[in-house]
Design an enzyme around this catalytic site. Structure first.
Site, PDB file in Angstrom:
ATOM      1  N   CYS A  18      -9.916   2.906 -30.022  1.00 10.09           N
ATOM      2  CA  CYS A  18     -11.224   3.457 -30.370  1.00 10.09           C
ATOM      3  C   CYS A  18     -12.050   3.714 -29.117  1.00 10.09           C
ATOM      4  O   CYS A  18     -13.102   3.106 -28.915  1.00 10.09           O
ATOM      5  CB  CYS A  18     -11.950   2.476 -31.272  1.00 10.09           C
ATOM      6  SG  CYS A  18     -11.107   2.289 -32.822  1.00 10.09           S
ATOM      7  N   GLU A  19     -11.562   4.557 -28.235  1.00  8.92           N
ATOM      8  CA  GLU A  19     -12.242   4.901 -26.979  1.00  8.92           C
ATOM      9  C   GLU A  19     -11.867   6.338 -26.657  1.00  8.92           C
ATOM     10  O   GLU A  19     -10.673   6.677 -26.667  1.00  8.92           O
ATOM     11  CB  GLU A  19     -11.723   4.035 -25.809  1.00  8.92           C
ATOM     12  CG  GLU A  19     -11.907   2.557 -25.934  1.00  8.92           C
ATOM     13  CD  GLU A  19     -13.311   2.087 -25.636  1.00  8.92           C
ATOM     14  OE1 GLU A  19     -14.044   2.798 -24.908  1.00  8.92           O
ATOM     15  OE2 GLU A  19     -13.679   1.021 -26.132  1.00  8.92           O
ATOM     16  N   GLY A  37       0.768  -1.242   0.000  1.00  5.73           N
ATOM     17  CA  GLY A  37       0.000   0.000   0.000  1.00  5.73           C
ATOM     18  C   GLY A  37       0.794   1.283   0.000  1.00  5.73           C
ATOM     19  O   GLY A  37       0.264   2.350  -0.338  1.00  5.73           O
ATOM     20  N   GLU A  42       4.025  -6.693   2.291  1.00  2.00           N
ATOM     21  CA  GLU A  42       3.719  -7.102   0.905  1.00  2.00           C
ATOM     22  C   GLU A  42       3.786  -5.904  -0.034  1.00  2.00           C
ATOM     23  O   GLU A  42       2.801  -5.565  -0.693  1.00  2.00           O
ATOM     24  CB  GLU A  42       2.312  -7.710   0.835  1.00  2.00           C
ATOM     25  CG  GLU A  42       2.080  -8.928   1.693  1.00  2.00           C
ATOM     26  CD  GLU A  42       0.600  -9.351   1.720  1.00  2.00           C
ATOM     27  OE1 GLU A  42      -0.263  -8.642   1.159  1.00  2.00           O
ATOM     28  OE2 GLU A  42       0.325 -10.392   2.324  1.00  2.00           O
ATOM     29  N   PRO A  43       4.924  -5.247  -0.128  1.00  2.00           N
ATOM     30  CA  PRO A  43       4.981  -4.060  -0.991  1.00  2.00           C
ATOM     31  C   PRO A  43       5.029  -4.431  -2.467  1.00  2.00           C
ATOM     32  O   PRO A  43       5.678  -5.404  -2.838  1.00  2.00           O
ATOM     33  CB  PRO A  43       6.300  -3.388  -0.574  1.00  2.00           C
ATOM     34  CG  PRO A  43       7.155  -4.528  -0.110  1.00  2.00           C
ATOM     35  CD  PRO A  43       6.221  -5.555   0.490  1.00  2.00           C
ATOM     36  N   GLY A  44       4.340  -3.695  -3.282  1.00  2.00           N
ATOM     37  CA  GLY A  44       4.404  -3.880  -4.728  1.00  2.00           C
ATOM     38  C   GLY A  44       4.811  -2.568  -5.378  1.00  2.00           C
ATOM     39  O   GLY A  44       5.966  -2.356  -5.741  1.00  2.00           O
ATOM     40  N   TYR A  47       1.550  -2.045 -12.017  1.00  2.00           N
ATOM     41  CA  TYR A  47       0.196  -2.047 -12.566  1.00  2.00           C
ATOM     42  C   TYR A  47       0.179  -1.456 -13.976  1.00  2.00           C
ATOM     43  O   TYR A  47      -0.799  -0.808 -14.369  1.00  2.00           O
ATOM     44  CB  TYR A  47      -0.786  -1.327 -11.610  1.00  2.00           C
ATOM     45  CG  TYR A  47      -0.711  -1.899 -10.208  1.00  2.00           C
ATOM     46  CD1 TYR A  47      -1.188  -3.174  -9.934  1.00  2.00           C
ATOM     47  CD2 TYR A  47      -0.075  -1.212  -9.161  1.00  2.00           C
ATOM     48  CE1 TYR A  47      -1.081  -3.729  -8.668  1.00  2.00           C
ATOM     49  CE2 TYR A  47       0.052  -1.758  -7.899  1.00  2.00           C
ATOM     50  CZ  TYR A  47      -0.454  -3.022  -7.658  1.00  2.00           C
ATOM     51  OH  TYR A  47      -0.333  -3.570  -6.405  1.00  2.00           O
TER      52      TYR A  47
HETATM   53  C1  LIG Z   1      -3.336  -8.238  -0.409  1.00  2.00           C
HETATM   54  C2  LIG Z   1      -2.455  -7.293  -1.128  1.00  2.00           C
HETATM   55  N1  LIG Z   1      -1.172  -7.185  -0.744  1.00  2.00           N
HETATM   56  C3  LIG Z   1      -0.309  -6.349  -1.349  1.00  2.00           C
HETATM   57  C4  LIG Z   1      -0.726  -5.541  -2.392  1.00  2.00           C
HETATM   58  C5  LIG Z   1       0.272  -4.633  -3.024  1.00  2.00           C
HETATM   59  O1  LIG Z   1      -0.110  -3.322  -2.872  1.00  2.00           O
HETATM   60  P1  LIG Z   1       0.852  -2.134  -3.320  1.00  2.00           P
HETATM   61  O2  LIG Z   1       1.236  -2.385  -4.725  1.00  2.00           O
HETATM   62  O3  LIG Z   1       0.031  -0.922  -3.153  1.00  2.00           O
HETATM   63  O4  LIG Z   1       2.025  -2.147  -2.391  1.00  2.00           O
HETATM   64  C6  LIG Z   1      -2.046  -5.607  -2.825  1.00  2.00           C
HETATM   65  C7  LIG Z   1      -2.513  -4.740  -3.916  1.00  2.00           C
HETATM   66  O5  LIG Z   1      -3.632  -4.445  -4.118  1.00  2.00           O
HETATM   67  C8  LIG Z   1      -2.947  -6.512  -2.178  1.00  2.00           C
HETATM   68  O6  LIG Z   1      -4.208  -6.619  -2.563  1.00  2.00           O
END
Ligand SMILES: Cc1ncc(COP(=O)(O)O)c(C=O)c1O
Length: 439
Positions: free
Chosen positions: A369-370, A239, A273-275, A398
């Protein structure tokens, strides 16, 4: 200097001129900086060093194999959101005990897959899912580790489409129900509750909601602990946001300073859980101008190929008198990057080589086409010309994972810049690849 930076007029990635990469590999093209990925992973790891922790990179943000492998080599674990992501994690070399399995609608087949492999934990979303895990596990004579995904009813103060921690959202078990759910699940033969999990949303730049969620998890761990449930870890999800517009936002150190004093009180291992925070600024989408249309001024509004050529030729001149809009049509759009259309996300859009043409206000649009296929509205750019390369910045998260074949467009190629050079980590899709599924 690492990442995307300018040397004079030229935009570079880790020292490599991006126009060189775009000319060699074609566009649309995703480019990633290996050095940025490493630096951002290590910053989170260092920020949480004062507490037992493990980082499970959220594959949903970007699961291209080379990126997953790079993060594994850096010491990361994985957060998978589907059977497909579990398999990608395994292909990238993660062991099952390095994978947590999240997701709001896991099918029985997916649960069976995760249970058979023996992942570190299944982050369960409902009492029904706990029952399903229990049934599958008892049939197989195993006991599966689960973490309860808690919905703490905390407002993440982010875009509503990426907010997941309010009771109005579909995610997790309402916090007030969790003690009862744990008391019940505690006596099931097929599950072992090892963790509590909360993920309240994405692109969070205000640390207060993250601290509030952490506080709620710690209090809950205490409550269920005193009822005899032996929790091993608190999973605080992902998040943490990034800056898309260049304005300062909290980084890993500030995040840790806000949540660690709270989490440490639990004495438990912290799972992260960073993304986005790791991968968003490490990627850019390269694209090329295919047309420049001036609507209202009449100069380039309608025309044949010859008109388009002449538009390119006079591209450096002043904007036509009375023009209402200048559309810069790119060869990338919502099929390569849907974030601007889906979330009204802002991404900086910059020429790979800055010309000294006068700045003009442009709508940067894609070829789909949008009408919603707009990458950026009212952007001041040195008057764009057909054939020029541009970068849409901070698109590592993303971006490619949400790409589609709408309009039968082919998925873009991806390259990783590493040690002063680059390599293709995903080749451009071909029409044969696309049609291989259709007899
Ligand atoms: C359960 C869970 N963990 C981790 C993430 C990764 O989130 P972020 O990319 O914002 O760090 C998400 C993204 O929606 C998620 O649903």
């Amino acid at each position: 200097m690492i990442g995307f930076h300018r040397d004079g007029a030229t935009l570079l990635c880790d020292g490599v001129p991006l126009d060189r990469i775009a000319s060699a590999e074609g566009t649309p093209l995703y480019v990633y900086s290996a050095a940025t990925i490493a630096a951002r992973y290590q910053a989170i790891d260092a920020a949480f060093a004062g507490c037992p922790h493990s980082i499970h990179y959220a594959l949903k943000a970007n699961s291209t194999l080379a990126i997953a492998r790079l993060l594994r080599a850096l010491g990361s674990n994985a957060d998978a959101n589907s059977s497909g992501e579990i398999d990608v994690a395994m292909r990238a070399g993660f062991a099952p005990h390095q994978i947590v399995f999240t997701g709001v609608g896991k099918t029985s087949a997916e649960l069976e897959h995760a249970i058979t492999l023996g992942v570190r934990s299944i982050n369960v979303e409902s009492p029904g899912e706990i029952a399903r895990v229990n049934a599958i596990s008892t049939t197989r004579g195993t006991r599966t580790k689960i973490a309860i995904r808690v919905n703490p009813d905390v407002d993440a103060r982010t875009h509503p489409h990426i907010s997941t921690g309010l009771k109005a959202n579909k995610f997790g078990i309402p916090i007030a129900d969790v003690p009862d759910v744990c008391r019940h699940a505690q006596f099931m033969d097929g599950v072992q509750i090892v963790g509590l999990h909360a993920h309240i949303g994405s692109q969070i730049t205000d640390l207060t909601p993250l601290a509030n969620a952490a506080r709620a998890l710690v209090a809950l761990a205490r409550e269920v602990g005193s009822a005899g449930v032996r929790i091993e870890h608190l999973d605080v999800g992902g998040g943490l946001g990034v800056s898309y517009d260049g304005k300062p936002v909290p980084g890993a150190a500030e995040y840790a300073a806000a949540v660690l004093p709270i989490l440490r009180e639990s004495g438990l291992t912290i799972v992260l859980e960073p993304g986005r925070h790791i991968i968003a600024p490490a990627g850019a989408l390269l694209t090329r101008v295919v047309d420049v249309k001036e609507v209202g001024g009449g100069r380039f509004g309608v025309g044949d190929a010859a008109d388009v050529r002449s538009a390119a030729e006079v591209g450096g001149s002043e904007r036509a008198q009375g023009a209402e809009r200048l559309f810069v049509v790119m060869d990338a759009g919502m099929t390569e990057l849907i974030r601007p259309m889906l979330y009204h996300a802002f991404h900086r859009i910059e020429p790979l080589v800055k010309s000294d043409a006068p700045l003009v206000s442009c709508d940067v649009v894609g070829p789909l086409c949008e009408s919603s296929d707009t990458l950026g509205k009212d952007r001041m750019l040195p008057r764009p010309q057909v054939g020029e390369f541009y970068a849409v910045l901070d698109t590592g998260a993303y971006g490619s994972v949400m790409a589609s074949n709408y309009n039968r467009r082919l998925l873009p190629a991806e390259v990783l810049v590493e040690n002063g050079t680059w390599r293709v980590i995903r080749r451009r899709q071909t029409l044969d690849d696309l049609l291989a599924l259709e007899p």
